[in-house]
Design a protein around this motif. Structure first.
Motif, PDB file in Angstrom:
ATOM      1  N   SER A  64    -134.401 -53.039 -28.160  1.00 43.76           N
ATOM      2  CA  SER A  64    -134.226 -53.821 -27.461  1.00 43.76           C
ATOM      3  C   SER A  64    -133.735 -52.834 -26.456  1.00 43.76           C
ATOM      4  O   SER A  64    -132.409 -52.021 -26.283  1.00 43.76           O
ATOM      5  CB  SER A  64    -134.179 -54.536 -27.072  1.00 43.76           C
ATOM      6  N   THR A 115    -137.703 -61.478 -30.652  1.00 43.70           N
ATOM      7  CA  THR A 115    -137.008 -62.197 -28.670  1.00 43.70           C
ATOM      8  C   THR A 115    -135.411 -61.414 -28.495  1.00 43.70           C
ATOM      9  O   THR A 115    -134.654 -61.487 -30.032  1.00 43.70           O
ATOM     10  CB  THR A 115    -136.812 -64.139 -28.971  1.00 43.70           C
ATOM     11  N   ALA A 116    -135.455 -61.030 -27.517  1.00 45.85           N
ATOM     12  CA  ALA A 116    -134.647 -60.466 -27.033  1.00 45.85           C
ATOM     13  C   ALA A 116    -134.091 -60.468 -25.803  1.00 45.85           C
ATOM     14  O   ALA A 116    -134.909 -60.543 -24.810  1.00 45.85           O
ATOM     15  CB  ALA A 116    -134.597 -58.629 -26.480  1.00 45.85           C
ATOM     16  N   SER A 117    -133.025 -61.433 -25.456  1.00 42.34           N
ATOM     17  CA  SER A 117    -131.805 -62.083 -24.640  1.00 42.34           C
ATOM     18  C   SER A 117    -131.516 -61.564 -23.744  1.00 42.34           C
ATOM     19  O   SER A 117    -130.320 -61.199 -25.250  1.00 42.34           O
ATOM     20  CB  SER A 117    -132.779 -63.534 -24.985  1.00 42.34           C
ATOM     21  N   GLY A 118    -130.479 -61.488 -22.683  1.00 43.82           N
ATOM     22  CA  GLY A 118    -129.401 -61.025 -21.906  1.00 43.82           C
ATOM     23  C   GLY A 118    -129.736 -61.728 -20.363  1.00 43.82           C
ATOM     24  O   GLY A 118    -130.372 -62.885 -19.840  1.00 43.82           O
ATOM     25  N   LYS A 161    -129.306 -60.934 -27.064  1.00 45.22           N
ATOM     26  CA  LYS A 161    -128.949 -61.028 -28.366  1.00 45.22           C
ATOM     27  C   LYS A 161    -130.433 -61.234 -28.926  1.00 45.22           C
ATOM     28  O   LYS A 161    -131.572 -60.849 -28.297  1.00 45.22           O
ATOM     29  CB  LYS A 161    -128.770 -63.103 -28.077  1.00 45.22           C
ATOM     30  N   MET A 162    -130.388 -60.914 -29.813  1.00 40.81           N
ATOM     31  CA  MET A 162    -131.963 -60.283 -30.647  1.00 40.81           C
ATOM     32  C   MET A 162    -132.825 -60.948 -31.802  1.00 40.81           C
ATOM     33  O   MET A 162    -131.384 -61.597 -32.557  1.00 40.81           O
ATOM     34  CB  MET A 162    -132.164 -58.857 -31.206  1.00 40.81           C
ATOM     35  N   ALA A 210    -130.491 -56.477 -23.473  1.00 44.85           N
ATOM     36  CA  ALA A 210    -130.545 -57.266 -24.514  1.00 44.85           C
ATOM     37  C   ALA A 210    -128.999 -57.493 -25.077  1.00 44.85           C
ATOM     38  O   ALA A 210    -128.244 -56.858 -25.406  1.00 44.85           O
ATOM     39  CB  ALA A 210    -131.472 -57.841 -25.327  1.00 44.85           C
ATOM     40  N   VAL A 257    -135.568 -62.283 -20.565  1.00 44.46           N
ATOM     41  CA  VAL A 257    -136.489 -62.253 -22.047  1.00 44.46           C
ATOM     42  C   VAL A 257    -136.955 -61.657 -22.040  1.00 44.46           C
ATOM     43  O   VAL A 257    -138.755 -61.539 -21.408  1.00 44.46           O
ATOM     44  CB  VAL A 257    -137.056 -63.978 -22.321  1.00 44.46           C
ATOM     45  N   TYR A 258    -137.285 -61.089 -23.698  1.00 49.93           N
ATOM     46  CA  TYR A 258    -138.030 -59.974 -24.526  1.00 49.93           C
ATOM     47  C   TYR A 258    -138.787 -61.713 -25.045  1.00 49.93           C
ATOM     48  O   TYR A 258    -138.046 -60.716 -26.038  1.00 49.93           O
ATOM     49  CB  TYR A 258    -138.099 -58.663 -23.897  1.00 49.93           C
ATOM     50  N   VAL A 268    -133.996 -56.625 -19.395  1.00 50.91           N
ATOM     51  CA  VAL A 268    -134.307 -56.953 -20.672  1.00 50.91           C
ATOM     52  C   VAL A 268    -135.283 -55.917 -20.953  1.00 50.91           C
ATOM     53  O   VAL A 268    -136.533 -57.091 -20.160  1.00 50.91           O
ATOM     54  CB  VAL A 268    -133.871 -57.911 -21.297  1.00 50.91           C
TER      55      VAL A 268
END
Length: 443
Positions: free
Chosen positions: A240, A272-275, A245-246, A243, A279-280, A217
């Motif tokens: 992103s 927040t960018a997550s996957g 989910k942003m 990811a 996580v970013y 991510v």
């Protein structure tokens, strides 16, 4: 004979299970999901069930929500209506996410959970599902492996109504970590295949092999300006990769975008960018200037009137104002006004002498809590002279008495002096007569 008897026993048990299974599912219905890829995992009413390949699902009669997940593909959802003792079939073609991904990578082998759903770095299968245990439990011959970016990953294993099991797996580049489900990490060994891999598809499956390559991510996030005046706008820009989910300050957003913002106070925006690949996070602060600046002036600031009620001199008094960074402006006693302007003043003509002061007050505010107040005054002078017919109430000035002439001889006017005055008069008369007689004889 013993082998034959053992074979017959196994066959009998299998036949018994086949016969008994429908009896165990009395008053139920059946669902078969024909989906490509066949290893797609099925959730029924939010609960993990099984991969679709060679399996069917037993459900109670009624409507059910069926979710299908496969890493590297967009999730799919269907609603089915199950009828008692009836079969229901659905066919679904999953939509692949295009593109290849690059390393570096490490590898996870999961043992002891062949039917369980596997999630990385989150517990919502719509965002964090990566596969099922039977895709990741073999490294020899036909490889079945979960390939991940280097780093720490939180793995969750969940199957049907069982409690989810979670562990943290620290994976380094070109290393393979073996995890025993419901126990923990068993060992870490070298993984030479990782050194030879340059780019991979997110999902690939063969006859007896499977490989899921999880994308790392990443992202970018910024604000077009970190300082705005109250009421002004700025833009949040983000993107992103990898990811599922942003979010910006808890609100779900697309994978990339441009959002107009108009904050009323100093605000920090958290992206927040997550996957499954991690996580970013990034922050952007936007400060709001709520200070209101204003001016108010009356010119000329004094005016005079004569006895006839006429203005003395030239120039009409006017009020001039300006207010910056304000969205509400008023002047007492004029009322609401624009942010900038000028207005002639109506002056009440005074009827009596003296000086009067008229005060004007400006109030300027904005929606961000800023405010300012300014004042200016006008001096109004009445007539100096007294109007005709007016009563003069001032006291008269004092009047001086005229001078008194004094006699040549000031004698006391008392009773004791009167005989003397008479005597002198008689003597004077005698002298005058004597002089008269003498003058005749001389002639």
């Amino acid at each position: 004979m013993q082998k034959r008897n053992l074979g017959m026993l196994i066959l009998g048990i299998a036949l018994l299970l086949i016969c008994v299974h429908p009896a165990m599912a009395k008053d139920k219905g059946y669902l078969i999901v024909h989906v490509n890829p066949a290893e797609t995992y099925i959730y029924a009413d939010g609960e993990p069930v099984v991969e679709s390949n060679r399996h069917y699902i037993i459900l109670s009669p009624g409507d059910h929500k069926i979710d299908m997940y496969n890493y590297g593909y967009k999730p799919e959802t269907r609603t089915v209506t199950i009828v008692k003792n009836k079969w229901w079939n659905i066919g679904v073609e999953m939509q692949a996410i295009p593109g290849m991904i690059t390393g570096p990578w490490g590898c996870i082998t999961l043992e002891g959970a062949p039917r369980a759903a596997v999630l990385l770095n989150g517990k919502d299968p719509a965002f964090f599902f990566v596969g099922h245990g039977d895709e990741f439990n073999n490294e020899w011959g036909w490889a079945q492996e979960l390939i991940v970016p280097p780093g720490k990953h939180v793995m969750t294993v969940v199957y049907m109504n069982n409690e989810p099991w979670t562990t943290t797996v620290d994976v380094q580049a070109n290393q393979r970590v073996v995890v025993d489900a419901y126990k923990g990490v068993r060992k870490t060994v070298a993984w030479q295949s990782g050194e030879r891999m340059k780019e991979l598809p997110r999902y690939h499956a063969g006859i007896a092999s499977a490989r899921v390559a999880v994308e790392k991510v990443g992202g970018n996030f910024s604000a077009s300006s970190n300082q705005v005046n109250c009421g002004d706008s700025a833009h949040l820009v983000w993107s992103s990769t990898g990811a599922a989910k942003m979010e910006i300050n808890g609100a779900v957003v697309d994978a990339s975008g441009d959002q107009t913002i108009q904050p009323k106070e100093n605000t920090t925006y958290h992206f927040t960018a997550s996957g499954p690949g991690g996580v970013y996070t990034s922050d952007a602060a936007v400060n709001v200037n709520n200070a209101v600046t204003a001016s108010l002036n009356v010119s000329p600031d004094a005016v005079s009137y004569n006895q006839a009620g006429q203005k003395v001199g030239e120039g009409t008094p006017a009020v001039t104002w300006s207010a910056a960074n304000a969205d509400s402006v008023s002047i007492d006693p004029l009322g609401s006004v624009a942010s900038n302007g000028s207005q002639p003043l109506h002056v009440t003509v005074p009827t009596a002498p003296g000086m009067q002061t008229v005060t004007y007050t400006l109030h300027a505010t904005n929606a961000c809590g800023g405010s300012v107040t300014k004042t200016a005054s006008l001096q109004v002078k009445g007539p100096d002279a007294v109007l005709q017919g007016a009563v003069n109430s001032e006291p008269a000035p004092p009047v001086e008495a005229p001078p008194v002439e004094t006699a040549a001889l000031a004698l006391p006017a008392t009773a004791s002096t009167l005989p003397l005055v008479g005597l002198l008069g008689l003597l004077s008369l005698c002298v005058s007569m004597a002089l008269l007689v003498v003058s005749k004889h001389v002639v």
